[in-house]
Design a protein around this motif. Sequence first.
Motif, PDB file in Angstrom:
ATOM      1  N   VAL A 137     -32.794  -4.132  14.021  1.00 54.58           N
ATOM      2  CA  VAL A 137     -33.400  -2.709  13.814  1.00 54.58           C
ATOM      3  C   VAL A 137     -34.933  -2.702  13.854  1.00 54.58           C
ATOM      4  O   VAL A 137     -35.417  -3.853  13.882  1.00 54.58           O
ATOM      5  CB  VAL A 137     -32.862  -1.956  12.595  1.00 54.58           C
ATOM      6  N   ASN A 138     -35.611  -1.830  13.774  1.00 51.37           N
ATOM      7  CA  ASN A 138     -37.314  -1.914  13.714  1.00 51.37           C
ATOM      8  C   ASN A 138     -37.694  -1.942  12.310  1.00 51.37           C
ATOM      9  O   ASN A 138     -36.832  -1.758  11.442  1.00 51.37           O
ATOM     10  CB  ASN A 138     -37.898  -0.560  14.412  1.00 51.37           C
ATOM     11  N   GLU A 184     -28.807  -0.438   2.671  1.00 47.59           N
ATOM     12  CA  GLU A 184     -29.999  -0.901   2.199  1.00 47.59           C
ATOM     13  C   GLU A 184     -29.947  -2.276   1.499  1.00 47.59           C
ATOM     14  O   GLU A 184     -30.896  -3.020   1.419  1.00 47.59           O
ATOM     15  CB  GLU A 184     -30.522   0.166   0.879  1.00 47.59           C
ATOM     16  N   ARG A 241     -38.318   1.345   4.778  1.00 43.26           N
ATOM     17  CA  ARG A 241     -37.892   2.491   4.543  1.00 43.26           C
ATOM     18  C   ARG A 241     -36.359   2.523   3.655  1.00 43.26           C
ATOM     19  O   ARG A 241     -36.352   2.841   2.517  1.00 43.26           O
ATOM     20  CB  ARG A 241     -37.290   3.749   5.551  1.00 43.26           C
ATOM     21  N   GLY A 242     -35.526   1.368   4.087  1.00 42.47           N
ATOM     22  CA  GLY A 242     -34.651   0.977   3.369  1.00 42.47           C
ATOM     23  C   GLY A 242     -34.658   0.294   1.932  1.00 42.47           C
ATOM     24  O   GLY A 242     -34.082   0.728   1.203  1.00 42.47           O
ATOM     25  N   THR A 297     -37.559   0.863   9.652  1.00 42.08           N
ATOM     26  CA  THR A 297     -36.150   0.996   9.130  1.00 42.08           C
ATOM     27  C   THR A 297     -35.919   0.165   7.882  1.00 42.08           C
ATOM     28  O   THR A 297     -35.368   0.632   6.845  1.00 42.08           O
ATOM     29  CB  THR A 297     -35.291   0.950  10.081  1.00 42.08           C
TER      30      THR A 297
END
Length: 294
Positions: A28-29, A6, A35-36, A32
């Motif tokens: 990454v998308n 994160e 959310r992180g 992701t």
Amino acid sequence: MDHWDELRMFLAVAEGGTVRAAADALGVNHATIIRGIGRLENKLNSKLFEKLATGYRLTDAGTDIVELAGQMATASSQIEARVFGRDQRVSGPLRFTLPISFATDLLMPTLAGFMHAYPDIALEIIASGTIANLGNREADVALRVVTGDTTPPGNLYGMKLCEFYTGYYGHLTLLAAPSGSIPWLLGPGEAVPSEWLPEGGIRMTATPIRFAEMRSQFEAARAAMGITLLPCFLGDVDPVLARVPGGPVARIGDVWLLTHSETRQTKRVRLLCEHIRTAMQDYAGRMAGRPDII
């Protein structure tokens, strides 16, 4: 700290300014990343970014921790590099970064030969116009054109392979029988040449055609759209291009092969460097604009 992933996402957003830039940087998308960041804000019980129409801006809390997070990223990279430097396996990941034209028009057969010789090495080829940070393990080996007479930073281990020259090129039919005015084909930041004019009856237009990247510029020259500046290794071997009469051939800098001082003894790094060094020695005449030695 049990939220290192994160924190990496937090740093990527802080540096890139947008979730999209962070996602591209980390591979990454964007979901992701979102959310992180949410998990990290929940863990710290604090808002780290303000979401604006133009991107993400650090809050005071985010500003307070960004320097410390950067120090953690540096330490993590140093740990990875130290361990990677002791790895003597002829297998595992290996990242190689180089300019796009070097990959597409010069070294792909060499890299194919390397992969045939060492199929267990998971080579990642990063052909890009941006400079990867070897200290942060964005790449393990880099091939770069270093302009002028500068040398690479002290934390990098490098060898100068050859000189790098450019010249002006146009389509054979355009140069053999010029009719009307011919436009300059210019890349990012390039200016219309002011110190010389083409010979052989060639007249240039006052208004150039501009391109965002070199590949389109190169293909435009091959399509007889105009005259452009190209690396000699590219222009001299193309069957439909020729040097513009009276055009200068200039040394731009030197080609360097670079590794980080911590990782240069890794066996697969050394093997790749040897392959690239040998290939570039064979291409030295072509890189220097001597088409008789190609």
